[in-house]
Design a protein around this motif. Sequence first.
Motif, mmCIF file in Angstrom:
data_model
loop_
_atom_site.group_PDB
_atom_site.id
_atom_site.type_symbol
_atom_site.label_atom_id
_atom_site.label_comp_id
_atom_site.label_asym_id
_atom_site.label_seq_id
_atom_site.Cartn_x
_atom_site.Cartn_y
_atom_site.Cartn_z
ATOM 1 N N ASN A 179 0.786 -1.215 -0.142
ATOM 2 C CA ASN A 179 -0.154 0.226 0.113
ATOM 3 C C ASN A 179 1.177 1.020 0.139
ATOM 4 O O ASN A 179 1.992 1.083 0.112
ATOM 5 N N LYS A 180 0.215 2.308 -0.196
ATOM 6 C CA LYS A 180 1.073 4.170 0.004
ATOM 7 C C LYS A 180 2.117 4.056 1.388
ATOM 8 O O LYS A 180 2.758 4.403 0.869
ATOM 9 N N ALA A 181 1.713 3.130 2.146
ATOM 10 C CA ALA A 181 1.880 3.597 3.509
ATOM 11 C C ALA A 181 3.745 2.562 3.513
ATOM 12 O O ALA A 181 4.958 3.402 3.818
ATOM 13 N N GLU A 182 3.188 1.530 2.775
ATOM 14 C CA GLU A 182 4.807 0.714 2.234
ATOM 15 C C GLU A 182 5.535 1.392 0.948
ATOM 16 O O GLU A 182 6.760 2.167 1.623
ATOM 17 N N VAL A 183 5.019 2.150 0.112
ATOM 18 C CA VAL A 183 5.125 3.289 -0.653
ATOM 19 C C VAL A 183 6.920 3.993 0.424
ATOM 20 O O VAL A 183 7.617 4.219 -0.167
ATOM 21 N N ASP A 184 5.617 5.005 1.167
ATOM 22 C CA ASP A 184 6.511 6.043 1.777
ATOM 23 C C ASP A 184 7.541 5.344 3.207
ATOM 24 O O ASP A 184 8.411 6.453 2.322
ATOM 25 N N VAL A 185 7.890 4.247 3.039
ATOM 26 C CA VAL A 185 8.363 3.217 4.008
ATOM 27 C C VAL A 185 10.288 3.409 3.387
ATOM 28 O O VAL A 185 11.000 2.859 3.736
ATOM 29 N N ILE A 186 9.548 2.769 1.811
ATOM 30 C CA ILE A 186 10.930 1.991 1.386
ATOM 31 C C ILE A 186 11.255 3.663 0.760
ATOM 32 O O ILE A 186 12.750 3.905 0.885
ATOM 33 N N TYR A 187 10.462 4.353 -0.174
ATOM 34 C CA TYR A 187 11.241 5.769 -0.002
ATOM 35 C C TYR A 187 11.908 5.797 0.795
ATOM 36 O O TYR A 187 13.281 6.173 1.036
ATOM 37 N N SER A 188 11.704 6.328 2.462
ATOM 38 C CA SER A 188 12.384 6.605 3.073
ATOM 39 C C SER A 188 13.385 5.602 3.493
ATOM 40 O O SER A 188 15.086 6.385 4.105
#
Length: 316
Positions: free
Chosen positions: A296-305
């Motif tokens: 989901n978008k939350a994991e997208v944000d985690v990966i980018y961080s």
Amino acid sequence: MDVLKEILVTIKAYETIIIHRHQRPDPDAIGSQVGLAEILRKSYPEKQIYQAGGPVEGLEFLATMDEVSDDLYKEALVIVTDTANSPRISDERYKMGKQLIKIDHHPNDDPYGDLIWVNTEASSCSEIIVDFYHHNQAELQMSDEAARLLYAGIVGDTGRFLYPATTPHTLEVAAELMTYDFKTADLNRELEQIPMSVAKLAGYVYQNIEVDNNGAAKVILPQTLLDEYGIVDSETAAIVSLPGVIDEVLAWAIFVQQPEGYYRVRLRSKGPVINELAKKHHGGGHPLASGANAKNKAEVDVIYSEIQELCERFIK
């Protein structure tokens, strides 16, 4: 006995050989799979050699797959090329064979198979297949079609010889393959060409890329955008390398939303090692080129961080 001789001895022991590769194939997957098949057909015309797997997704100019019935697997040798992890093997019937060989150039995190030959120093699995041919040249024969396919695989996985995995040996192998009867210019053009829809997506990538101060970059391609452009996931492979030409970009991720809602993550780097990050998110690959998944978008944000942290540490 060295593993290359052992693989040849095993091949010679079977009348039926079925060769698989990974899902969503790229030129190296098709090149190594069907290039090996063509070498074996030329060398052992009495054997039944098949190439198995799902759709080749726009690479029909390279090769297409055979129809392989279940009963053929019973007494068959199965060879899988260019596939690091068993869940990624296209067509699960690879498990039905009598014996299994893995040939690959990715890190051997999933050592499936009865015989395994992995060379992570090679530019591509297609280069490995040429090395296999060289090692057993007294018994194997190269064909023009095998050379065309293997050349395509090497060109594809080296980014036309631009990526760090390209070595003097890679160029020697490519030069040798070019001596066979196929038109390299035509093949290079086919590998390079993209439809207008993908060209427009490339413009979107450059206009919407986000880059932080340490060179960590991301682009998100939502499903609604892909629908608007009339693009399927496999076509997005053509734009993955684009951020790499930007001076300010050090490592990047392209998040491609799937119809089911999750994101396929394509990771690339000019320095920071990214395959360990990929493994944390249901993926893997090479130190500078990997793939993963974000639910989901939350994991997208985690990966980018996490990419941002890698870039920051790398610079320091």
